[in-house]
Scaffold this motif. Structure first.
Motif, PDB file in Angstrom:
ATOM      1  N   LEU A 101       1.022  -1.660   0.071  1.00 24.35           N
ATOM      2  CA  LEU A 101      -0.191   0.501   0.173  1.00 24.35           C
ATOM      3  C   LEU A 101       1.046   1.243   0.328  1.00 24.35           C
ATOM      4  N   ALA A 102       1.880   1.260   0.843  1.00 25.43           N
ATOM      5  CA  ALA A 102       2.696   2.198   1.082  1.00 25.43           C
ATOM      6  C   ALA A 102       3.274   2.667  -0.447  1.00 25.43           C
ATOM      7  N   ARG A 103       3.811   1.581  -1.365  1.00 23.95           N
ATOM      8  CA  ARG A 103       4.117   1.796  -2.372  1.00 23.95           C
ATOM      9  C   ARG A 103       3.396   2.587  -3.522  1.00 23.95           C
ATOM     10  N   ALA A 104       2.032   1.592  -4.002  1.00 20.59           N
ATOM     11  CA  ALA A 104       1.252   2.534  -3.932  1.00 20.59           C
ATOM     12  C   ALA A 104       1.117   4.266  -4.359  1.00 20.59           C
ATOM     13  N   VAL A 105       1.184   4.206  -3.077  1.00 24.05           N
ATOM     14  CA  VAL A 105      -0.006   5.350  -2.657  1.00 24.05           C
ATOM     15  C   VAL A 105       1.518   6.684  -3.001  1.00 24.05           C
ATOM     16  N   ALA A 106       3.149   6.587  -2.469  1.00 23.86           N
ATOM     17  CA  ALA A 106       3.837   6.698  -2.984  1.00 23.86           C
ATOM     18  C   ALA A 106       3.829   6.881  -4.444  1.00 23.86           C
ATOM     19  N   HIS A 107       3.491   6.055  -5.152  1.00 20.84           N
ATOM     20  CA  HIS A 107       3.400   6.455  -6.372  1.00 20.84           C
ATOM     21  C   HIS A 107       2.435   7.780  -6.977  1.00 20.84           C
ATOM     22  N   LEU A 108       1.557   7.093  -6.410  1.00 23.71           N
ATOM     23  CA  LEU A 108      -0.111   8.039  -6.773  1.00 23.71           C
ATOM     24  C   LEU A 108       0.500   9.625  -6.737  1.00 23.71           C
ATOM     25  N   HIS A 109       0.948   9.684  -5.408  1.00 20.15           N
ATOM     26  CA  HIS A 109       1.874  11.093  -5.067  1.00 20.15           C
ATOM     27  C   HIS A 109       2.808  11.056  -6.342  1.00 20.15           C
ATOM     28  N   THR A 110       3.590  10.565  -6.982  1.00 22.73           N
ATOM     29  CA  THR A 110       4.787  10.744  -6.804  1.00 22.73           C
ATOM     30  C   THR A 110       4.707  11.205  -8.435  1.00 22.73           C
ATOM     31  N   THR A 111       3.567  10.885  -8.813  1.00 28.64           N
ATOM     32  CA  THR A 111       3.870  10.567 -10.288  1.00 28.64           C
ATOM     33  C   THR A 111       1.948  11.637 -10.869  1.00 28.64           C
ATOM     34  N   THR A 112       1.700  12.780 -10.029  1.00 31.36           N
ATOM     35  CA  THR A 112       0.095  12.599 -10.431  1.00 31.36           C
ATOM     36  C   THR A 112       0.210  14.333 -10.003  1.00 31.36           C
ATOM     37  N   GLN A 113       1.925  14.988 -10.264  1.00 27.61           N
ATOM     38  CA  GLN A 113       1.914  16.341  -9.081  1.00 27.61           C
ATOM     39  C   GLN A 113       1.487  17.807 -10.191  1.00 27.61           C
ATOM     40  N   ARG A 234       4.811  -0.244   9.413  1.00 26.12           N
ATOM     41  CA  ARG A 234       5.305  -0.514   7.887  1.00 26.12           C
ATOM     42  C   ARG A 234       4.878   0.214   7.111  1.00 26.12           C
ATOM     43  N   PHE A 235       3.613   1.107   6.401  1.00 30.09           N
ATOM     44  CA  PHE A 235       3.368   2.440   5.812  1.00 30.09           C
ATOM     45  C   PHE A 235       4.682   3.213   5.577  1.00 30.09           C
ATOM     46  N   PHE A 236       4.149   3.563   6.867  1.00 31.94           N
ATOM     47  CA  PHE A 236       5.221   5.152   6.764  1.00 31.94           C
ATOM     48  C   PHE A 236       6.555   4.603   7.005  1.00 31.94           C
ATOM     49  N   GLU A 237       7.277   3.527   7.227  1.00 33.17           N
ATOM     50  CA  GLU A 237       8.707   3.071   6.780  1.00 33.17           C
ATOM     51  C   GLU A 237       8.652   3.747   5.265  1.00 33.17           C
ATOM     52  N   VAL A 238       7.656   2.661   4.804  1.00 29.56           N
ATOM     53  CA  VAL A 238       8.030   2.428   3.256  1.00 29.56           C
ATOM     54  C   VAL A 238       7.831   3.750   2.551  1.00 29.56           C
ATOM     55  N   TYR A 239       6.915   4.636   2.481  1.00 28.52           N
ATOM     56  CA  TYR A 239       6.549   5.235   1.688  1.00 28.52           C
ATOM     57  C   TYR A 239       7.579   6.270   2.378  1.00 28.52           C
ATOM     58  N   ALA A 240       8.146   6.573   3.412  1.00 23.09           N
ATOM     59  CA  ALA A 240       9.165   7.807   3.864  1.00 23.09           C
ATOM     60  C   ALA A 240      10.174   7.516   3.169  1.00 23.09           C
ATOM     61  N   ASP A 241      10.343   6.004   2.556  1.00 26.79           N
ATOM     62  CA  ASP A 241      11.420   5.565   1.521  1.00 26.79           C
ATOM     63  C   ASP A 241      11.504   5.420  -0.104  1.00 26.79           C
ATOM     64  N   ALA A 242      10.173   5.108  -0.422  1.00 29.81           N
ATOM     65  CA  ALA A 242       9.370   5.771  -2.089  1.00 29.81           C
ATOM     66  C   ALA A 242       8.805   7.261  -2.631  1.00 29.81           C
ATOM     67  N   ALA A 243       8.969   8.287  -0.879  1.00 29.44           N
ATOM     68  CA  ALA A 243       8.139   9.183  -1.543  1.00 29.44           C
ATOM     69  C   ALA A 243       9.011   9.953  -1.060  1.00 29.44           C
ATOM     70  N   GLY A 244       9.829  10.423   0.521  1.00 29.94           N
ATOM     71  CA  GLY A 244      10.064  11.360   0.924  1.00 29.94           C
ATOM     72  C   GLY A 244       9.518  11.852   1.756  1.00 29.94           C
ATOM     73  N   LEU A 245       9.654  12.327   3.582  1.00 29.06           N
ATOM     74  CA  LEU A 245       8.852  12.550   4.634  1.00 29.06           C
ATOM     75  C   LEU A 245       9.790  13.254   4.780  1.00 29.06           C
ATOM     76  N   ASP A 246       9.698  15.236   5.673  1.00 29.30           N
ATOM     77  CA  ASP A 246      10.753  15.438   5.951  1.00 29.30           C
ATOM     78  C   ASP A 246      10.348  15.632   6.834  1.00 29.30           C
ATOM     79  N   GLY A 247      11.488  15.810   8.192  1.00 31.65           N
ATOM     80  CA  GLY A 247      11.785  16.230   9.065  1.00 31.65           C
ATOM     81  C   GLY A 247      10.294  16.558  10.156  1.00 31.65           C
ATOM     82  N   GLY A 248       9.731  15.883  11.124  1.00 33.64           N
ATOM     83  CA  GLY A 248       8.725  16.593  11.451  1.00 33.64           C
ATOM     84  C   GLY A 248       7.410  16.163  11.531  1.00 33.64           C
TER      85      GLY A 248
END
Length: 286
Positions: A101-113, A234-248
């Motif tokens: 799910l994390a990889r799918a949501v990361a793909h959604l967010h990073t390919t539809t700007q 695990r969603f948030f760990e994988v999403y952070a690797d795939a899409a990036g999440l800034d500190g905070g």
């Protein structure tokens, strides 16, 4: 379920039985069995809302076509009925499911700007309108269309006094200092646990969207701030690797979740609990 069966038959589905679905605050929904033994998922409304199902069906198609997300096939849509391919339940305790799910949501967010926040039409959050008016300013969009938009709703008006309302307004005015600018991306819009199922191959599938171009962290806030199983960490760990999440990011997500809390109050869904959560978030601005 007689109303649902009647409307399925009117739409050409030879339905013989229906089992009510759990959850949901808007529609009468269930899994219907057809005379040939096949099954469909269907929902209807007791009161007419002319474009609710049309908007939902469009959202499902857009998530699949533009973001590559698995969604149920739309079998029929009318002003009074939505018929979908039935899907299995999500695998709550399977960490690999949440990773997918994390990889799918990361793909959604990073390919539809996009270059604007909003959508070409208003949508629905529950049984109330989601204001999707276009805006190039993400902080203004979040403040006006996702947070302050709820203050005139009668139950929200009743839940907060004038000082609390002013605190919420001051928080909104401070959003440029609280949230680093981000580009608008296509979002599901209501990404909490109950809107996540399994697809036919076992991977995650999404239902009940409220799509718009918005902040990616708005989607994350729905999952982070609502009840979820431990494996979903695990969603948030994988999403952070795939899409990036800034500190905070953990501190920012409750700000985005204000929309859901205010919407729940407006729908009289755990209203007292949600009002206390809002007060806690806005307390520094009192």
């Amino acid at each position: 379920m007689d109303l649902l069966l009647d409307r399925l038959r009117t739409a050409g589905f030879d339905a013989v039985a229906a089992e009510a679905a759990q959850g949901g605050v808007v529609a009468l929904a269930g899994l219907a069995t057809l005379r040939d033994g096949s099954r469909v998922f269907a929902k209807t409304l007791r009161a007419d809302v002319p474009d609710l199902f049309e908007v939902e069906a469009e959202g499902l198609r857009v998530l699949r076509a533009m973001g590559g997300v698995t969604t149920p096939e739309v079998l029929a849509v009318t002003p009074r009925l939505l018929v979908l391919e039935p899907l299995p339940p999500r695998r709550d305790d399977d960490g690999r499911f949440w990773e997918e799910l994390a990889r799918a949501v990361a793909h959604l967010h990073t390919t539809t700007q996009s270059d604007r926040f909003g959508w070409h039409r208003d949508g629905w959050l529950g049984r109330l309108r989601q204001d999707n008016t276009w805006d190039t300013d993400g902080h203004a969009f979040l403040a006006r269309r996702r947070i302050l938009r709820w203050l005139p709703e009668p139950r929200v008006e009743a839940a907060f006094d004038a000082a609390e309302r002013r605190a919420l307004e001051r928080l909104c005015a401070a959003l440029p200092d609280l949230l680093p600018p981000r580009p608008p991306v296509l979002t599901h819009g209501d990404l909490w646990r109950e809107n996540i199922l399994s697809g036919r191959t076992g991977g995650p599938a999404l239902i009940d969207p409220a799509v718009s171009y918005s902040w990616a962290e708005a989607d994350l806030s729905m999952l982070w701030c609502s009840p979820r199983p431990p494996a979903s960490d695990r969603f948030f760990e994988v999403y952070a690797d795939a899409a990036g999440l800034d500190g905070g990011w953990r501190d920012r997500l409750p700000l985005f979740h204000l929309r859901e809390l205010l919407s729940s109050i407006a729908h009289d869904d755990h209203a007292a609990e949600c009002a206390e959560a809002v007060r806690e978030i806005v307390a520094p601005f009192a």
